[in-house]
Design a protein around this motif. Sequence first.
Motif, PDB file in Angstrom:
ATOM      1  N   GLU A   1      60.232  34.216  44.352  1.00 52.04           N
ATOM      2  CA  GLU A   1      60.663  35.602  44.136  1.00 52.04           C
ATOM      3  C   GLU A   1      59.837  36.264  43.033  1.00 52.04           C
ATOM      4  OE1 GLU A   1      63.644  33.231  46.098  1.00 52.04           O
ATOM      5  OE2 GLU A   1      62.699  32.940  44.134  1.00 52.04           O
ATOM      6  N   ALA A   2      59.566  35.504  41.967  1.00 47.71           N
ATOM      7  CA  ALA A   2      58.759  36.048  40.868  1.00 47.71           C
ATOM      8  C   ALA A   2      57.341  36.351  41.344  1.00 47.71           C
ATOM      9  CB  ALA A   2      58.738  35.076  39.702  1.00 47.71           C
TER      10      ALA A   2
ATOM     11  N   VAL B   1      53.162  40.434  43.015  1.00 46.62           N
ATOM     12  CA  VAL B   1      52.273  41.005  44.027  1.00 46.62           C
ATOM     13  C   VAL B   1      52.660  42.443  44.335  1.00 46.62           C
ATOM     14  CG1 VAL B   1      51.541  40.847  46.439  1.00 46.62           C
ATOM     15  CG2 VAL B   1      51.676  38.778  45.043  1.00 46.62           C
ATOM     16  N   SER B   2      53.950  42.691  44.518  1.00 42.82           N
ATOM     17  CA  SER B   2      54.425  44.034  44.812  1.00 42.82           C
ATOM     18  C   SER B   2      54.106  45.000  43.675  1.00 42.82           C
ATOM     19  CB  SER B   2      55.934  44.002  45.078  1.00 42.82           C
ATOM     20  OG  SER B   2      56.439  45.303  45.282  1.00 42.82           O
ATOM     21  N   GLU B   3      54.329  44.560  42.443  1.00 39.78           N
ATOM     22  CA  GLU B   3      54.072  45.404  41.279  1.00 39.78           C
ATOM     23  C   GLU B   3      52.600  45.791  41.194  1.00 39.78           C
ATOM     24  OE1 GLU B   3      55.159  47.721  38.339  1.00 39.78           O
ATOM     25  OE2 GLU B   3      56.674  46.248  38.891  1.00 39.78           O
TER      26      GLU B   3
ATOM     27  N   LEU C   1      44.383  38.512  45.556  1.00 38.93           N
ATOM     28  CA  LEU C   1      45.707  38.348  44.958  1.00 38.93           C
ATOM     29  C   LEU C   1      46.627  37.574  45.898  1.00 38.93           C
ATOM     30  CD1 LEU C   1      47.770  38.976  42.719  1.00 38.93           C
ATOM     31  CD2 LEU C   1      48.246  41.135  43.903  1.00 38.93           C
ATOM     32  N   ASN C   2      46.590  37.890  47.161  1.00 39.22           N
ATOM     33  CA  ASN C   2      47.456  37.196  48.111  1.00 39.22           C
ATOM     34  C   ASN C   2      47.003  35.756  48.348  1.00 39.22           C
ATOM     35  OD1 ASN C   2      49.790  38.777  49.367  1.00 39.22           O
ATOM     36  ND2 ASN C   2      48.158  40.317  49.267  1.00 39.22           N
ATOM     37  N   PHE C   3      45.712  35.491  48.269  1.00 41.16           N
ATOM     38  CA  PHE C   3      45.247  34.103  48.326  1.00 41.16           C
ATOM     39  C   PHE C   3      45.863  33.296  47.177  1.00 41.16           C
ATOM     40  CE2 PHE C   3      41.202  35.126  50.856  1.00 41.16           C
ATOM     41  CZ  PHE C   3      41.704  34.548  52.012  1.00 41.16           C
ATOM     42  N   ILE C   4      45.807  33.868  45.968  1.00 35.82           N
ATOM     43  CA  ILE C   4      46.371  33.193  44.795  1.00 35.82           C
ATOM     44  C   ILE C   4      47.877  33.013  44.966  1.00 35.82           C
ATOM     45  CG2 ILE C   4      46.889  33.458  42.329  1.00 35.82           C
ATOM     46  CD1 ILE C   4      44.026  32.717  42.649  1.00 35.82           C
ATOM     47  N   ALA C   5      48.544  34.053  45.425  1.00 33.22           N
ATOM     48  CA  ALA C   5      50.003  33.992  45.587  1.00 33.22           C
ATOM     49  C   ALA C   5      50.399  32.908  46.580  1.00 33.22           C
ATOM     50  CB  ALA C   5      50.527  35.351  46.037  1.00 33.22           C
ATOM     51  N   GLU C   6      49.690  32.810  47.685  1.00 32.79           N
ATOM     52  CA  GLU C   6      50.029  31.790  48.678  1.00 32.79           C
ATOM     53  C   GLU C   6      49.792  30.389  48.138  1.00 32.79           C
ATOM     54  OE1 GLU C   6      51.683  32.277  51.479  1.00 32.79           O
ATOM     55  OE2 GLU C   6      51.785  34.342  50.719  1.00 32.79           O
ATOM     56  N   ARG C   7      48.745  30.219  47.359  1.00 32.39           N
ATOM     57  CA  ARG C   7      48.511  28.903  46.761  1.00 32.39           C
ATOM     58  C   ARG C   7      49.623  28.544  45.778  1.00 32.39           C
ATOM     59  NH1 ARG C   7      43.357  26.678  47.011  1.00 32.39           N
ATOM     60  NH2 ARG C   7      44.347  24.951  45.881  1.00 32.39           N
ATOM     61  N   LEU C   8      50.087  29.524  45.019  1.00 29.72           N
ATOM     62  CA  LEU C   8      51.177  29.264  44.077  1.00 29.72           C
ATOM     63  C   LEU C   8      52.461  28.903  44.818  1.00 29.72           C
ATOM     64  CD1 LEU C   8      50.629  32.058  41.395  1.00 29.72           C
ATOM     65  CD2 LEU C   8      50.171  29.617  41.173  1.00 29.72           C
ATOM     66  N   LYS C   9      52.737  29.595  45.907  1.00 28.45           N
ATOM     67  CA  LYS C   9      53.943  29.294  46.686  1.00 28.45           C
ATOM     68  C   LYS C   9      53.850  27.918  47.338  1.00 28.45           C
ATOM     69  CE  LYS C   9      55.228  34.043  47.875  1.00 28.45           C
ATOM     70  NZ  LYS C   9      55.427  34.979  49.003  1.00 28.45           N
ATOM     71  N   ALA C  10      52.636  27.489  47.661  1.00 32.02           N
ATOM     72  CA  ALA C  10      52.446  26.185  48.300  1.00 32.02           C
ATOM     73  C   ALA C  10      52.518  25.028  47.313  1.00 32.02           C
ATOM     74  CB  ALA C  10      51.104  26.155  49.032  1.00 32.02           C
ATOM     75  N   THR C  11      52.477  25.333  46.014  1.00 30.19           N
ATOM     76  CA  THR C  11      52.580  24.294  44.990  1.00 30.19           C
ATOM     77  C   THR C  11      54.001  23.728  44.972  1.00 30.19           C
ATOM     78  OG1 THR C  11      50.899  25.389  43.639  1.00 30.19           O
ATOM     79  CG2 THR C  11      52.317  23.792  42.521  1.00 30.19           C
ATOM     80  N   ASN C  12      54.106  22.420  44.909  1.00 32.30           N
ATOM     81  CA  ASN C  12      55.415  21.767  44.974  1.00 32.30           C
ATOM     82  C   ASN C  12      56.043  21.711  43.582  1.00 32.30           C
ATOM     83  OD1 ASN C  12      57.664  20.375  45.772  1.00 32.30           O
ATOM     84  ND2 ASN C  12      56.607  18.446  46.195  1.00 32.30           N
TER      85      ASN C  12
ATOM     86  N   ASN D   1      50.702  37.338  36.235  1.00 35.93           N
ATOM     87  CA  ASN D   1      51.929  37.810  35.594  1.00 35.93           C
ATOM     88  C   ASN D   1      51.612  38.752  34.436  1.00 35.93           C
ATOM     89  OD1 ASN D   1      54.860  37.722  35.317  1.00 35.93           O
ATOM     90  ND2 ASN D   1      54.493  36.598  33.426  1.00 35.93           N
ATOM     91  N   TYR D   2      50.534  38.460  33.708  1.00 39.39           N
ATOM     92  CA  TYR D   2      50.116  39.329  32.603  1.00 39.39           C
ATOM     93  C   TYR D   2      49.713  40.704  33.133  1.00 39.39           C
ATOM     94  CZ  TYR D   2      47.434  41.041  28.599  1.00 39.39           C
ATOM     95  OH  TYR D   2      46.951  41.803  27.557  1.00 39.39           O
ATOM     96  N   MET D   3      48.971  40.717  34.237  1.00 34.65           N
ATOM     97  CA  MET D   3      48.572  41.988  34.836  1.00 34.65           C
ATOM     98  C   MET D   3      49.797  42.783  35.282  1.00 34.65           C
ATOM     99  SD  MET D   3      45.392  40.699  37.178  1.00 34.65           S
ATOM    100  CE  MET D   3      45.067  42.346  37.793  1.00 34.65           C
ATOM    101  N   ALA D   4      50.745  42.099  35.916  1.00 33.91           N
ATOM    102  CA  ALA D   4      51.949  42.775  36.388  1.00 33.91           C
ATOM    103  C   ALA D   4      52.777  43.290  35.214  1.00 33.91           C
ATOM    104  CB  ALA D   4      52.774  41.829  37.252  1.00 33.91           C
ATOM    105  N   TRP D   5      52.783  42.555  34.125  1.00 31.01           N
ATOM    106  CA  TRP D   5      53.505  42.995  32.927  1.00 31.01           C
ATOM    107  C   TRP D   5      52.922  44.309  32.410  1.00 31.01           C
ATOM    108  CZ3 TRP D   5      51.504  42.359  27.625  1.00 31.01           C
ATOM    109  CH2 TRP D   5      52.445  42.670  26.644  1.00 31.01           C
TER     110      TRP D   5
END
Length: 327
Positions: free
Chosen positions: A149-150, A155-157, A176-187, A275-279
């Motif tokens: 969710e975070a 990504v949305s922000e 950005l979406n490549f990075i996001a998908e890799r983060l979501k795939a991390t266990n 996260n820093y960019m979104a902040w």
Amino acid sequence: MADFSFQDLTPEVILDAIEGVGLYPASGLLALNSYENRVYQFLDDDGKRYVVKFYRPARWSNEQIQEEHDYLSELAELDIPVVQPLRFAGESLLEYQGYRFTVFPSVGGRALEADNLDQLDELGRQLGRIHKVGAAKPFTHRPALVTPEAIDEIVSELLSCNLLPHSLYTSFDTILNFIAERLKATNWQAFPSIRLHGDCHVGNLLVRDEGLTLVDLDDSRQGPAVQDMWMMLSGDRMQQELQLATLVEAYEEFTTFNPAELRLIEPLRSFRIINYMAWLAKRWQDPAFQHNFSWFAEERYWEQQILALKEQLAALDEPPLRLQPNF
């Protein structure tokens, strides 16, 4: 009140709030380096220095702030060197004219030197002690550091940020979406989630004559232990592995470190970058951000971030750091 709104926090309001708990500043208010909250140091008429922190409205709930305070109290009761908030009539979270605030004793010192192995050894011991307490029970109200969710919110922000140049949107969206998908795939669930400092960098580590003090747990969350270690690593791979070995050897005097968590370093770094960019994007309506981070509105910044994220995507495929053979 909008969550960026500090325009009503005038010096008069600050002084009235402080005096309302029985402290009477004998000096002016010295603004300290904080963008998320408003933080001031002052000398009281008792000759002692204090720091008052006014929390950004709507960022944390009262329960989330109180969890940070209670965690600090747990640590301080065990003589772990942190700065816990002062309590007035038993309360550490105070309120005046709609602003929530807390008073701390002022603690001086110099920043930790990340390449100083003696100081890293001391940090490792203190993190071991903190994490032993942090693992004893979870936060009830504070969120986990990294969640799907975070990631989606970040990504949305960023993709809705009106400062992102139209000409760069597709390139930025893609990486950005490549990075996001890799983060979501991390266990992430494969590793214990404990109460952390959460923002353990050299600016929050003060070296004093009596030893090392950890300050500012405002970003304390649940997460893997390695989150409080990786930002201390610098230099080439060999130097980082030596620093890591120093930290972990001292850390394990108090609690066990799982070396498998080293594979989380680059995912955690990736998360911190976006996260820093979104902040910055989320806080952009705060005039203090527009003044201090004006480069965030420049096209060159977004070009640089596209390149940085491409490099970070490659780093996610690199083998993790290793502990020395004795580990």
